[in-house]
Scaffold this motif. Structure first.
Motif, PDB file in Angstrom:
ATOM      1  N   GLU A  96       0.823  -1.212   0.000  1.00 24.04           N
ATOM      2  CA  GLU A  96       0.000   0.000   0.000  1.00 24.04           C
ATOM      3  C   GLU A  96       0.855   1.260   0.000  1.00 24.04           C
ATOM      4  N   GLU A 159     -10.770   8.169   8.688  1.00 24.60           N
ATOM      5  CA  GLU A 159     -10.504   7.512   7.416  1.00 24.60           C
ATOM      6  C   GLU A 159     -11.079   6.094   7.392  1.00 24.60           C
ATOM      7  N   ASN A 160     -11.207   5.532   6.199  1.00 19.96           N
ATOM      8  CA  ASN A 160     -11.544   4.106   5.997  1.00 19.96           C
ATOM      9  C   ASN A 160     -12.880   3.678   6.596  1.00 19.96           C
ATOM     10  N   GLN A 370      -3.787   4.236   9.885  1.00 18.01           N
ATOM     11  CA  GLN A 370      -4.919   4.142   8.963  1.00 18.01           C
ATOM     12  C   GLN A 370      -4.979   2.749   8.350  1.00 18.01           C
ATOM     13  N   TYR A 371      -3.812   2.215   8.005  1.00 20.61           N
ATOM     14  CA  TYR A 371      -3.774   0.886   7.404  1.00 20.61           C
ATOM     15  C   TYR A 371      -4.185  -0.183   8.422  1.00 20.61           C
ATOM     16  N   SER A 374      -7.781  -0.717   8.516  1.00 21.04           N
ATOM     17  CA  SER A 374      -8.428  -0.990   7.234  1.00 21.04           C
ATOM     18  C   SER A 374      -8.887  -2.441   7.115  1.00 21.04           C
TER      19      SER A 374
END
Length: 459
Positions: A96, A159-160, A370-371, A374
């Motif tokens: 990513e 986010e996400n 953030q990842y 996810s």
């Protein structure tokens, strides 16, 4: 288990003592050391005897970019399923964000205690890593009180679709001071009652019909009268297994409100419930295997596999041993029910990654967090770890029947309570005192003495 999800028996005298801290919050941080687990139980992860090499020196870096500082992440997943899972996590992150250089800096040993010692020293010296593996909830409270964690409510949780995908229990654990400071990656369920299907069938016992913990005593008596198996496999060599068991007994016998009241320190107001729950565990003790005081939880769990015990209470990592046993199939050979009285409740233990102040790579750390939050990250990590995602929108394709059912139970749960034993529900100093009380309990099974120590634990 390598990752210390199994418990904690670290006493106050083992805590890191750091002198010269400037504020009340930092002083609390220096004096409050969350524990890992007993070293006897750090050889396997999810019950597997398989280990992998430490990832120290593993080449997870990519070509550096001038846009990001190097991301340093510390964790204790250096063997077994944990190592496989975290490798999958960083492989996905690398795909990513190929321009972010990653420095995995794992700290093995002590069932997580060694990492926590390292982190506290680094945080107190204003030299934290970009992020690290941590139990969320009250375990992070000293860092919050010392203003050592950043508010990531917008930069990460915005986010996400995270705020919509996480249920309230994990979200509450991610904001112990009222603001989002961490991202949970996985969930291990604590309110499980596993059983050997053949043993309970031979005894004529239906585990799904046991309505509350106190009724489990008569079920175990029936098992022992009708078969050669003991009622419950258990270990008392260290206190954490009994701490977990007592918490589920309190939850199942007296409900969520009483459970949460205890975590808030309302001990005297719930004296009868607390003492009765201790007494029920004491009643269980007469149905434990005779070698409970000299074996580990993995050795206790083998008694379920070989038919020498009917029931076993443990976090869902115990199922890793069953899944790894040839000819021991889910539902036909082993199964589980929610711990009696806890239907509709999901008792949480989680690993998370917080965002420290004085971050050496703040932009890279935001991307990493953030990842972590996810779908892709949680779909890669959790099937290998033997845990479920805190997000409710992760596909179940890779998880297998047991974990898929756990995911359904979680998504449909009415409430999610945080672990007492792992420090999600009580702060480190209280957790240490509570652990001392439970060590006293397993030493002599004295209900009154243990209750008095529990009462003092919050003072």
């Amino acid at each position: 288990m390598t990752d210390a999800n199994e418990g904690s028996d670290v006493s106050r005298r083992d805590y890191l003592k750091v002198a010269g801290a400037g504020t009340l919050g930092v002083t609390a941080l220096a004096g409050c050391m969350g524990g890992g687990g007993d070293d006897e139980d750090t050889t396997t992860d999810s019950g597997s005897d398989e280990t992998t090499e430490s990832m120290d020196g593993e080449d997870t870096t990519t070509e550096s970019s001038t846009d990001y500082e190097t991301l340093e992440v510390q964790h204790w997943w250096t063997g077994g399923d944990g190592a496989k899972a975290v490798s999958a996590l960083f492989e996905g992150f690398k795909q990513e964000y190929p321009d972010i250089e990653v420095n995995q800096n794992p700290v093995s040993g002590g069932a997580g205690q060694n990492l926590q010692t390292v982190i506290k020293k680094r945080v107190l010296n204003d030299n934290p890593p970009s992020s690290w593996q941590a139990w969320p909830g009250a375990n992070l409270q000293p860092y919050v009180e010392a203003n050592k964690l950043e508010d990531i409510g917008e930069s990460v949780w915005g986010e996400n679709g995270m705020k919509d995908a996480y249920l309230q229990g994990p979200k509450d654990a991610a904001k112990p001071g009222g603001k989002f400071v961490a991202v949970p990656l996985n969930i291990h369920r604590l309110n499980n009652l596993f059983y050997n299907t053949k043993v309970v069938e031979d005894a004529g016992v239906d585990p799904s019909s046991i309505s509350k913990p106190s009724d489990l005593v008569s079920a175990m008596e029936t098992v022992e009268s009708e078969t050669d198996a003991v009622g419950m496999a258990h270990q008392t060599k260290s206190a954490w297994s009994t701490s977990q068991l007592w918490a589920q007994v309190l939850l199942g016998e007296y409900g969520v409100e009483t459970y949460e009241a205890f975590t808030e320190g309302k001990v005297e107001a719930n004296k009868d419930a607390i003492k009765d729950s201790l007494q029920i565990v004491k009643d269980f003790q007469s149905h434990f295997n005779s070698d409970a005081g000299s074996i580990s939880w993995t050795e206790a769990n083998k008694k379920v596999i070989n038919g020498k015990a009917a029931f076993f209470h443990q976090g869902d990592w115990a199922a890793g041993m069953y899944r790894g046993q040839d000819g021991f199939e889910y539902e036909s050979d082993w199964n589980h029910v929610p711990f009696p009285g806890t239907e509709g409740v999901y008792a949480l233990n989680m690993d998370s990654f917080p965002m420290p102040t004085n971050n050496p790579s703040p932009e890279a750390a935001k991307k990493f967090l953030q990842y972590v939050g996810s779908v892709d990250a949680q779909e890669r990590f959790n099937p290998k770890k033997g845990s479920i995602p805190p997000r409710t929108d992760v596909p179940k394709d890779e998880f297998g029947p047991f974990l898929s059912q756990q995911m359904d139970d979680f998504a449909n749960s009415e409430t999610q309570v945080k672990s007492i034993e792992h420090g999600l529900a009580i702060p480190p100093e209280v957790k240490s005192n509570f652990g001392d009380a439970m060590t006293t309990f397993t030493s002599g099974w004295n209900v009154d003495k243990t209750y008095k120590q529990m009462k003092r634990a919050f003072n």
